[in-house]
Design a protein around this motif. Sequence first.
Motif, PDB file in Angstrom:
ATOM      1  N   ARG A   5       9.165   7.641  -3.049  1.00  0.00           N
ATOM      2  CA  ARG A   5       8.976   6.517  -2.132  1.00  0.00           C
ATOM      3  C   ARG A   5       8.941   7.058  -0.712  1.00  0.00           C
ATOM      4  NH1 ARG A   5      12.894   1.152  -1.384  1.00  0.00           N
ATOM      5  NH2 ARG A   5      11.780   0.303   0.460  1.00  0.00           N
ATOM      6  N   ILE A   6       7.759   7.057  -0.126  1.00  0.00           N
ATOM      7  CA  ILE A   6       7.617   7.580   1.229  1.00  0.00           C
ATOM      8  C   ILE A   6       7.820   6.449   2.233  1.00  0.00           C
ATOM      9  CG2 ILE A   6       6.187   9.580   0.685  1.00  0.00           C
ATOM     10  CD1 ILE A   6       4.528   6.480   2.030  1.00  0.00           C
ATOM     11  N   LYS A   7       8.197   6.824   3.432  1.00  0.00           N
ATOM     12  CA  LYS A   7       8.395   5.845   4.501  1.00  0.00           C
ATOM     13  C   LYS A   7       7.134   5.816   5.364  1.00  0.00           C
ATOM     14  CE  LYS A   7      11.439   4.638   8.374  1.00  0.00           C
ATOM     15  NZ  LYS A   7      12.626   5.057   9.171  1.00  0.00           N
ATOM     16  N   GLN A  46      11.945   9.697  -1.038  1.00  0.00           N
ATOM     17  CA  GLN A  46      13.032   9.623  -2.016  1.00  0.00           C
ATOM     18  C   GLN A  46      12.451   9.484  -3.420  1.00  0.00           C
ATOM     19  OE1 GLN A  46      15.376   6.120  -1.529  1.00  0.00           O
ATOM     20  NE2 GLN A  46      16.713   6.539  -3.268  1.00  0.00           N
ATOM     21  N   GLN A  47      12.979  10.255  -4.367  1.00  0.00           N
ATOM     22  CA  GLN A  47      12.509  10.178  -5.746  1.00  0.00           C
ATOM     23  C   GLN A  47      13.015   8.880  -6.372  1.00  0.00           C
ATOM     24  OE1 GLN A  47      10.669  13.040  -6.983  1.00  0.00           O
ATOM     25  NE2 GLN A  47       9.960  11.511  -8.468  1.00  0.00           N
ATOM     26  N   VAL A  48      12.098   7.940  -6.632  1.00  0.00           N
ATOM     27  CA  VAL A  48      12.493   6.642  -7.185  1.00  0.00           C
ATOM     28  C   VAL A  48      11.892   6.394  -8.557  1.00  0.00           C
ATOM     29  CG1 VAL A  48      12.853   5.572  -4.932  1.00  0.00           C
ATOM     30  CG2 VAL A  48      10.579   5.499  -5.979  1.00  0.00           C
ATOM     31  N   MET A  49      11.025   7.284  -8.991  1.00  0.00           N
ATOM     32  CA  MET A  49      10.327   7.091 -10.260  1.00  0.00           C
ATOM     33  C   MET A  49      10.167   8.440 -10.941  1.00  0.00           C
ATOM     34  SD  MET A  49       6.490   5.451 -10.748  1.00  0.00           S
ATOM     35  CE  MET A  49       6.888   4.046  -9.687  1.00  0.00           C
ATOM     36  N   ASP A  50      10.315   8.461 -12.236  1.00  0.00           N
ATOM     37  CA  ASP A  50      10.106   9.701 -12.973  1.00  0.00           C
ATOM     38  C   ASP A  50       8.685  10.203 -12.716  1.00  0.00           C
ATOM     39  OD1 ASP A  50       9.174  11.331 -15.370  1.00  0.00           O
ATOM     40  OD2 ASP A  50      11.309  11.145 -15.819  1.00  0.00           O
ATOM     41  N   PRO A  51       8.501  11.485 -12.356  1.00  0.00           N
ATOM     42  CA  PRO A  51       7.158  11.988 -12.058  1.00  0.00           C
ATOM     43  C   PRO A  51       6.163  11.780 -13.198  1.00  0.00           C
ATOM     44  CG  PRO A  51       8.821  13.566 -11.372  1.00  0.00           C
ATOM     45  CD  PRO A  51       9.536  12.506 -12.139  1.00  0.00           C
ATOM     46  N   ILE A  52       6.636  11.876 -14.442  1.00  0.00           N
ATOM     47  CA  ILE A  52       5.723  11.678 -15.566  1.00  0.00           C
ATOM     48  C   ILE A  52       5.329  10.212 -15.677  1.00  0.00           C
ATOM     49  CG2 ILE A  52       5.501  11.851 -18.078  1.00  0.00           C
ATOM     50  CD1 ILE A  52       7.348  14.281 -17.962  1.00  0.00           C
ATOM     51  N   VAL A  53       6.281   9.302 -15.438  1.00  0.00           N
ATOM     52  CA  VAL A  53       5.956   7.874 -15.435  1.00  0.00           C
ATOM     53  C   VAL A  53       4.950   7.566 -14.323  1.00  0.00           C
ATOM     54  CG1 VAL A  53       6.884   5.568 -15.028  1.00  0.00           C
ATOM     55  CG2 VAL A  53       8.118   7.163 -16.499  1.00  0.00           C
ATOM     56  N   ALA A  54       5.146   8.178 -13.167  1.00  0.00           N
ATOM     57  CA  ALA A  54       4.202   7.969 -12.058  1.00  0.00           C
ATOM     58  C   ALA A  54       2.799   8.390 -12.461  1.00  0.00           C
ATOM     59  CB  ALA A  54       4.653   8.750 -10.829  1.00  0.00           C
ATOM     60  N   THR A  82       0.830  -1.209   0.000  1.00  0.00           N
ATOM     61  CA  THR A  82       0.000   0.000   0.000  1.00  0.00           C
ATOM     62  C   THR A  82       0.860   1.253   0.000  1.00  0.00           C
ATOM     63  OG1 THR A  82      -1.742  -1.181   1.203  1.00  0.00           O
ATOM     64  CG2 THR A  82      -1.837   1.215   1.219  1.00  0.00           C
ATOM     65  N   ALA A  83       1.899   1.257   0.823  1.00  0.00           N
ATOM     66  CA  ALA A  83       2.785   2.415   0.865  1.00  0.00           C
ATOM     67  C   ALA A  83       3.473   2.632  -0.474  1.00  0.00           C
ATOM     68  CB  ALA A  83       3.818   2.240   1.975  1.00  0.00           C
ATOM     69  N   ALA A  84       3.839   1.535  -1.159  1.00  0.00           N
ATOM     70  CA  ALA A  84       4.526   1.660  -2.445  1.00  0.00           C
ATOM     71  C   ALA A  84       3.631   2.307  -3.499  1.00  0.00           C
ATOM     72  CB  ALA A  84       4.997   0.290  -2.912  1.00  0.00           C
ATOM     73  N   TYR A  85       2.327   2.064  -3.441  1.00  0.00           N
ATOM     74  CA  TYR A  85       1.395   2.675  -4.398  1.00  0.00           C
ATOM     75  C   TYR A  85       1.360   4.204  -4.263  1.00  0.00           C
ATOM     76  CZ  TYR A  85      -1.003  -1.240  -6.723  1.00  0.00           C
ATOM     77  OH  TYR A  85      -1.322  -2.306  -7.527  1.00  0.00           O
ATOM     78  N   SER A  86       1.830   4.722  -3.133  1.00  0.00           N
ATOM     79  CA  SER A  86       1.819   6.176  -2.935  1.00  0.00           C
ATOM     80  C   SER A  86       2.604   6.898  -4.025  1.00  0.00           C
ATOM     81  CB  SER A  86       2.406   6.522  -1.562  1.00  0.00           C
ATOM     82  OG  SER A  86       1.630   5.986  -0.523  1.00  0.00           O
TER      83      SER A  86
END
Length: 808
Positions: A585-587, A631-639, A573-577
């Motif tokens: 990627r929030i903690k 932490q930025q783990v994914m391109d915002p446009i891809v997200a 669930t947290a990863a879907y954020s």
Amino acid sequence: MKSTERWFAMAGVVLMSMVAIAGFAIAIYAAWLFHDLPDGNEIVDYRPPTSTRLFAWDGTLIGEFAQERRIFIPYNRIPERVSRAFLAAEDRNFFNHSGVDVGGLSRAMVKNVINFVQGRRLEGGSTITQQVAKNVLLSNERTIGRKLKEFILARRLETSLTKEQILELYLNDIYLGYRSNGIGTAAYNYFGKSVDQLTLAETAYLAALPKGPHNYHPIRRKDQAIARRNWILGEMVSVGWVTNAEAEAAMREDLVVQSAPQRAKYRDADFFVSEVERRSKALFGEDIYSAGYYMKTTLDPKLQTAARIALMDGLELYDRRHGWRGAWGNIGSINEGWQQEAAAVEAKLPERRRAPFERPDWQVAVVERAGGSIRLAEAPAGENHGNLRGSDVAWAQGGAGLKAGDLIYVARDATGAYALKQVPAVNGALVAVDPWTGRVVAMVGGYSFSLSKFNRATQAKRQPGSAIKPFIYATALEGDFTPASIVVDGPITFKGGNGEAWSPKNYSRTYYGPQTLRKGLELSRNAMTVRLADKVGMKTVAAKVVQYGAVDSMEPYLSNALGSTETTPYQLTAAYSAFVNGGRRIKPHLIELVQDYQGKVIYRADQRKCPAGCTRAFDGTESPRLMPEGQQVMDPIVAYQINSFLQGVVQRGTAARASALGIPLGGKTGTTNEYRSAWFVGFTPDLVAGVFVGFDDNRSLGESETGGSAALPIFIDFMAAATKNKPVKDFRKPKDAVYVSIRGHEEAFRPGTEPKPIERTPDVVDGPKPYTEVWRDGLTGQPSNQPTPQEQPKKKKYVDEIEEEVLY
């Protein structure tokens, strides 16, 4: 004469020897008695063990951790009337003596002669200072030696501490019954109030308790309790601390207390509190039970209650679909006193089969006739008859059936009929997270905490099935793929190193040929997803899915692209954020802030550093800006691309039932092999919620019990409550994306990856293309339900036609 003198001399020597021996013996006794006598200065830094209290985001008390239940209240926060009530009862000369009240002790000794003759309990005549010395530094043994130590330590305490400090220690340390140590806890346990909310009568009753809480129990010995309370009120009048009118009004009040001490009135967060306890011990060790910490948690009580109700209702609904399993007991004939027999049978039930604490409306009943006539165990005579609903009788007869003498659980509905209830065998979890901060606003780890303490939200590792697919597609989009890319949804076979073949199949067992990534995710195409993962490379996919935080580790096997790697509802669930907050990627966390008993912050979840200018006074200029959390783990446009695809899942795909909520919503269903686990993880612009349903022993949920049928309804119920009366918001779009319409859907592209218009001359007609050019990945099989290359329609002759990207 000389003989007489000699005898006197001898008697004198003997007497002196006896005095010397006695003195020596006393010296030895004193040395032994006082060799380990504590130094009164030790108490200067003494603080009694104090409860750590947990509060929800809005200040609601949700739990406590304690060896001794105690709420420490500083002297300056104790109402004067409270301290005076205890002084009137225990030591009215407290502020005038130097630790030992000689006059009070003399009166107690005289009175004890009468008490001894009458066989009553002897009084100690101890001052409050002596009681503090005994409670903090000594034992409770009744010996002369202990009393001597008490006298000495009382004098030492008076030189080490102020009167206010001694009284503060006393009022916070004294045991007052009802599992209460100190006045703060007693006020809450007896009356459900803080000390500053107590009435005069309630204050006087608490002051009666140091003499013996058992002797003045508010329920079992109410008359004695009221008499002692009224005596204290009279003492307060005699000293001039209250008026006659005030005392008389207080004496007329009844003594009404809570039926039992409660840790917190809010009880929907038991799973959450238990998890906070586990994580707190990792941070602070055993101190959480004695240090008196203040913990502010991330819990939202309204959302937590909605989550508990949604999960319990959803699991009961699933359970009902799978039939009535039978009564939990049978007493044969229904005789006088059958209620006691039923209670004995219920007491022997395994804990998991008993009525849950969270369902207070469930009642024990016995079946009189199979047609639905019942008797209730706890109803008054003449009102203990009822009837089951007709639909429930039919449901029961379709299962294990009902017969006379069966013991069942029922709950009365609005019509006055009774619904038949059974504890579900299935279980599940629901987690809700703020996607921008990581705050876990709701968490339910199972059907009932009273029946099972195991937290399936954080402790149960299960395969997520198709709920993992958004991260596979995100990995592809961060590579060479775009929303315009085409992937074939067709049969495909892989051979392993041992020669075994594996052919992933779609749930529907049909295939749809070349499809966009959107269509593949919306309709959860297994074959297409595996083909995509193979094209990207499973090593890349595995590394990215771990980086996104969806799983802890992933082996580079293609089957893992369909969700065969285990994870927890909390983690997934947290990863879907990341699909909501722009790829960060929030903690996830449950504890927001911890302060010690002095108010000093000793832990803060938000570790961000404020830039320069945070401490300056407001001068009209722009305030300092904090970096977003995570932490930025994914391109915002891809997200956002995945966000948009998952909105399509709700609008047209496997979660279309959720579109009835009428709000911007995205999400993904998940179902594992043999229907062992069902998932749905979905989100709004402000909230991500994940639901898992499955048996604890991992057996099948049953044919067609998919994420859409077992988990999605729970999500819908929860989200309906969570978004009620809240303004509708849209998802944030990345400003630097390029938006192009692809097959009727607006798609976001990273700049430079968007499809380019193709100019064609009107006199040039496109014809069929060679097979090897169309199927560039070298496929050897023709997708089912698709036209042959010779049947491919000709493209229209238009200028500025948008060309879809390479056919994979």
